[in-house]
Design a protein around this motif. Structure first.
Motif, short mmCIF file in Angstrom:
data_model
loop_
_atom_site.label_atom_id
_atom_site.label_comp_id
_atom_site.label_asym_id
_atom_site.label_seq_id
_atom_site.Cartn_x
_atom_site.Cartn_y
_atom_site.Cartn_z
N LEU A 150 -28.26 11.11 18.15
CA LEU A 150 -29.35 10.63 17.30
C LEU A 150 -30.46 11.67 17.16
O LEU A 150 -31.14 11.73 16.13
CB LEU A 150 -29.91 9.31 17.84
N THR A 151 -30.66 12.49 18.20
CA THR A 151 -31.66 13.55 18.07
C THR A 151 -31.28 14.48 16.93
O THR A 151 -32.12 14.83 16.10
CB THR A 151 -31.79 14.33 19.39
N MET A 152 -30.01 14.86 16.89
CA MET A 152 -29.57 15.73 15.79
C MET A 152 -29.71 15.02 14.45
O MET A 152 -30.21 15.60 13.48
CB MET A 152 -28.11 16.15 16.01
N ASP A 153 -29.28 13.77 14.39
CA ASP A 153 -29.37 13.02 13.14
C ASP A 153 -30.82 12.85 12.69
O ASP A 153 -31.13 12.85 11.50
CB ASP A 153 -28.74 11.62 13.29
N ALA A 154 -31.71 12.72 13.68
CA ALA A 154 -33.12 12.51 13.36
C ALA A 154 -33.67 13.68 12.54
O ALA A 154 -34.41 13.48 11.57
CB ALA A 154 -33.94 12.34 14.64
N PHE A 155 -33.26 14.90 12.91
CA PHE A 155 -33.74 16.06 12.15
C PHE A 155 -33.23 16.02 10.71
O PHE A 155 -33.96 16.34 9.77
CB PHE A 155 -33.28 17.36 12.82
N ASP A 156 -31.97 15.60 10.55
CA ASP A 156 -31.41 15.53 9.19
C ASP A 156 -32.15 14.51 8.34
O ASP A 156 -32.48 14.76 7.19
CB ASP A 156 -29.91 15.18 9.25
N LEU A 157 -32.41 13.34 8.94
CA LEU A 157 -33.10 12.30 8.18
C LEU A 157 -34.55 12.69 7.88
O LEU A 157 -35.07 12.41 6.80
CB LEU A 157 -33.07 10.96 8.94
N ALA A 158 -35.20 13.32 8.84
CA ALA A 158 -36.59 13.76 8.62
C ALA A 158 -36.66 14.69 7.43
O ALA A 158 -37.55 14.56 6.58
CB ALA A 158 -37.12 14.43 9.88
N LYS A 183 -22.35 17.37 19.69
CA LYS A 183 -21.58 17.56 18.46
C LYS A 183 -22.12 18.78 17.71
O LYS A 183 -23.19 19.29 18.03
CB LYS A 183 -21.66 16.31 17.57
N LYS A 184 -21.35 19.21 16.73
CA LYS A 184 -21.78 20.35 15.93
C LYS A 184 -22.85 19.87 14.96
O LYS A 184 -22.65 18.92 14.22
CB LYS A 184 -20.58 20.90 15.16
N PRO A 185 -24.00 20.48 14.98
CA PRO A 185 -25.05 20.01 14.07
C PRO A 185 -24.69 20.31 12.61
O PRO A 185 -23.99 21.27 12.32
CB PRO A 185 -26.28 20.81 14.49
N LYS A 186 -25.21 19.47 11.72
CA LYS A 186 -24.99 19.71 10.29
C LYS A 186 -25.88 20.86 9.82
O LYS A 186 -26.91 21.15 10.44
CB LYS A 186 -25.36 18.44 9.50
N LYS A 187 -25.50 21.45 8.73
CA LYS A 187 -26.32 22.51 8.15
C LYS A 187 -27.58 21.88 7.59
O LYS A 187 -27.57 20.78 7.06
CB LYS A 187 -25.52 23.18 7.02
#
Lengths: 352, 257, 69, 179
Positions: A150-158, A183-187
């Motif tokens: 969720l930490t990684m996802d949070a950056f994407d949503l922000a 997991k591998k972070p998204k670009k």
């Protein structure tokens, strides 16, 4: 990718850096100090990484806002009393539509409270928290693995919505260690046309939250509201656990949801059909998903480590379609699965 | 052919200032724009206006700007500068903003030696909110919240920002100027230029305090306001250079290279 | 040295700081109004402008441009 | 199955490291694990302690309300936790330091003079590893080779001699229990 054993606080830090966070500012407060320390140690080795130990939580959130305006992926963290201080800046970031991650490792409150795990900041997190008409996306992880994801996802949503995102965990989540796989972070997908880099030869830009003209401010509020409704439509997350045949469903998030799972295991061993509905996004709250359950389930128990805050959202969601009970342990008390199982068992006997 | 020797600086938008007649903010804005023109840094400058009368500075200064919550300018400027170290970042703050609610942010940005410039407008009152007592209100000065005059027992003493910030090791350059006469205005321009140059040379934190007239809240006409700065205000806040390490920093850098 | 000034009457806010600093007495109050509602300053052509630019330097509203021969 | 263990002692005895090494090795064995330390003001001056849960399924609460095992490295640890331990559980006592014995007839007690053994090995600081040797053998949560590998991983950044002495200390503990 290897499985590693790490504490929740460190996992947030590692996930953030892997997700491309390059600016962190924070101020010491228990029980989230390990995160600040992790960022101090590891930002040094990240290319263009900046770590600042700020003079206060207020300074930290504004440093983060500045760095966000300058185009960096940013994060700050604190625990309950410190989050109260940050609210001015969070409101300002929401107004200026600046992306950024705010981590709240909740402790007992109100006031200085204590340093034990608690869930007393639900209202603050989900109702905006600061002044004005705004919301922040709120993630409530329940495992260390989820903290990482969720930490990684949070950056994407922000970035996607240009809005502050809060990760709401508690002292137990921050302190405990569990195995985790990153997991591998998204670009990073990010429109940089609003970022301040200096005007160059072009037109100068400004980012502001003060709109003295009433019509402008009203329009800005509606613009934000439209954004929030898109988020509500697209970004709701929840977990449903053993609800297929459930006669009673516990609604809980974060640490409380873990305890609920333990209780459910005991209850099911005794033949009681109990399930769990766990909101993962606290805002937007999985309102329709919860209401849909009420078609088959008529008894809900809201369980929180507070005196009853998410309870309001559950009431709003169920709209009287089902009976709702509440069990809470505020002030830093962490109930055991056995305790909760006893509470549920008593209620279950009354279920018709 | 007559040659234009004085006109509107390029880095100032073609807009009428919303400031009151005789307000020092207008002069300070112009001086900043002139310095940005002189140093040719319009394209790489990012400004942080405060909460206060100057909150709308982005309407006038033609550089990238982001408005900071009240008092938080230096924190925001620190975040921007650390992210974009090759840009010129300045924070523009009033006395309430810098010396009261934002004293911690200002003090610690200075103490960290952040490579930013702070333009500090000292007009001894809260201007935008209607002339309340500021941390820099001088003793016996009447304001709407010190109707009998600032009393040292009740209200404490005026905060001398330049004096005490110059004690911080992180600070490279501090000067207090005034914008109440053409001579003083020219001195102020030089100080602002020096502050920006200090940043361009990577020498660290600098602050220019500007004693600035607020005729409306002082309840004086603009000419008397300028006189009051000379005759009264500057006795509490004497102008001058309070710290200048630019020469020694430059020398040390040359020695190292 | 002979100079001249050009006053943008729409920018003037009647603070009179320019009148106060002009060593020649070249700038004077007027009775006319600008769109903002102020009486902008004007020039007295009987008193010569030297192009010293003191008026423009102190003018908060950048209402004065200065020219020199 | 789910097994919860509390490690407790005073600061400097290495009790948190004991917990981490168990959690790490259980992870490597493929189990679900949680490790929860006591933190903040309560660890200043008081006893240090941590709880490790090992299970073959998702672990609900990392808190041990009724731990299966207690490793008490000093007397206050025994007094604090002896009443929490589940009936039929085992208390591992550092008998070099702790002269008292539990007042619970329904729990097993395993006394280990681990400081004395450590002194015999010439390094009093490895008392915790000796205790781990005893604990790993008696509890059987993870095989000794997996545990030793984890121990090396955790201590990885430190000097080489440390791995050797730890290995010796673990063996001394492991062999302390004959039966």
């Amino acid at each position: 990718m290897n499985k590693v054993l790490m504490s929740g606080n460190n996992i947030i830090g590692e996930a953030a850096i892997r997700a491309g966070c390059r600016f962190y500012a924070g101020y010491p407060i228990t029980p989230q100090n390990e995160l600040t320390e992790y960022m101090a140690e590891h930002m040094r080795n990240a290319e263009d990484g900046v770590f600042i130990q700020s003079e206060s939580e207020i300074a930290a959130i504004n440093m983060v806002a500045g760095a966000s305006a300058a185009g960096a992926r940013v994060m700050t963290s604190s625990s309950s009393p410190g989050i109260s201080l940050k609210q001015e800046g969070i409101s300002s970031m929401a107004a200026c539509e600046l992306p950024g991650i705010i981590v709240n490792i909740m402790r007992g409150g109100p006031g200085l409270g204590n340093i034990r795990p608690s869930q007393g900041d639900y209202f603050q997190a989900t109702r905006g928290g600061g002044h004005g008409d705004y919301r922040t996306i709120v993630f409530a992880p329940a495992t260390c693995q989820e903290l990482a994801d969720l930490t990684m996802d949070a950056f994407d949503l922000a970035d996607k919505y240009r809005t502050p995102v809060m990760i709401l965990a508690d002292g137990m989540m921050g302190q405990m260690m569990e195995p985790v796989i990153f997991k591998k972070p998204k670009k990073r997908i990010y429109s940089d046309d609003f970022i301040l880099k200096g005007a160059g030869n072009g037109k100068s830009k400004f980012i502001r939250g003060l709109l003295l003209d009433v019509i402008d401010e009203e329009e800005h509020n509606w613009k934000l509201a439209r954004k929030y409704s898109v988020i509500t439509k697209n970004e709701i997350r929840r977990e449903e656990h053993q609800i297929e045949d459930a006669q009673l469903v516990i609604v809980a998030y974060g640490t409380a949801a873990r305890i609920a799972k333990g209780a459910i295991k005991r209850l099911r061993e005794n033949g009681m059909k109990v399930g769990l509905f766990r909101p993962i996004t606290l805002w937007p709250f999985p309102e329709l998903q919860l209401r849909a359950l009420a078609a088959n389930v008529k008894n809900f128990l809201v369980f929180e480590m507070s005196t009853g805050q998410m309870l309001d959202d559950v009431r709003l969601s169920l709209q009287g379609y089902a009976h709702i009970d509440f069990h809470g342990r505020p002030g830093g008390a962490v109930p055991t699965p056995a305790e909760l199982a006893n509470v549920v068992a008593r209620l279950y006997e009354k279920v018709d | 052919m007559a040659k234009k020797v004085f006109g509107r600086p390029k880095s100032l938008k073609d807009k009428i200032f919303h400031y009151c007649p005789g307000c020092g903010h207008s002069i300070a804005h112009r001086l900043i724009a002139e310095v940005i023109d002189e140093l040719d840094i319009r394209g790489i400058t990012i400004g942080v206006p405060p909460a206060g009368c100057a909150v709308l500075a982005y309407n006038y200064l033609d550089v990238d700007m982001i408005e900071a919550p009240h008092g938080r300018g230096p924190a925001m400027a620190s975040g921007i500068k650390r992210t974009l170290p090759d840009r010129i970042v300045f924070s523009y703050q009033g006395d309430g903003d810098l010396a009261a609610i934002g004293i911690a942010e200002s003090f610690h940005a200075a103490n960290r030696g952040e490579n930013i410039s702070v333009i500090f407008i000292n007009n001894a009152v809260y201007g935008m909110t209607g002339g309340q007592m500021a941390p820099t209100t001088i003793l016996n000065q009447k304001t709407t919240t010190s109707p009998a005059g600032r009393h040292k027992i009740l209200d404490g003493y005026p905060v001398k920002v330049s004096e005490f910030f110059s004690q911080l090791e992180g600070v490279t350059y501090i000067e207090r100027c005034m914008v109440n006469s053409p001579t003083n205005i020219n001195k102020t321009r030089k100080a602002i230029k020096k502050s920006f140059q200090c940043q361009m040379d990577g020498m660290g934190f600098s602050l220019v305090e500007i004693l600035s007239p607020c005729p409306t809240n002082w309840k004086m006409n603009p000419i008397d306001s300028c006189k009051w700065i000379d005759e009264v205000m500057s006795k509490t806040f004497p102008p001058g250079v309070f710290k200048d390490n630019t020469a020694s920093v430059k020398k040390a850098a040359e020695g190292a290279s | 040295m002979k100079g001249s000034i050009k006053i943008d009457k729409e920018l003037c806010k009647e603070c009179h700081l320019c009148i106060n600093v002009c060593p020649q007495g070249h700038i004077i109050p007027t009775k006319e109004y600008n769109a903002q509602g102020y009486h902008p300053v004007g020039t007295n052509n009987e008193k010569e402008c030297t192009g010293c630019a003191l008026c423009a330097t102190i003018c908060p509203d950048i209402a004065i441009e200065v020219y020199r021969e | 199955m789910i097994i919860k263990t509390i490690f407790s002692g005073f600061g400097g005895q290495g009790v948190l490291m004991m917990g981490i090494s168990l959690a790490h090795s259980a992870m490597n064995k493929g189990y679900h694990v949680t490790y929860l330390p006591a933190y903040g003001a309560e660890m200043r001056g008081g006893i240090a302690n941590c709880t490790v849960a090992v299970a073959d399924e998702e672990i609900a609460s990392p808190v041990a309300s009724e731990p299966d095992y207690l490793i008490a490295m000093n007397a206050p640890s025994l007094f604090t936790f002896q009443n929490k331990i589940t009936s039929g559980g085992t208390i591992f006592l550092n008998s070099s330091i702790v002269k008292d014995r539990p007042n619970r007839p329904d729990v097993k007690v395993c006394t280990v003079p681990c400081v004395d053994i450590a002194q015999d090995l010439g390094n009093p600081r490895v008392a915790n590893i000796i205790m781990m040797g005893v604990f790993i053998k008696k509890s059987g949560i993870v095989p000794d080779d997996i545990y030793l590998k984890s121990l090396e991983t955790i201590m990885g950044s430190k000097k080489k001699g440390v791995a050797e002495i730890n290995r010796k200390a673990f063996a001394a503990g492991f062999d302390y229990l004959k039966d």
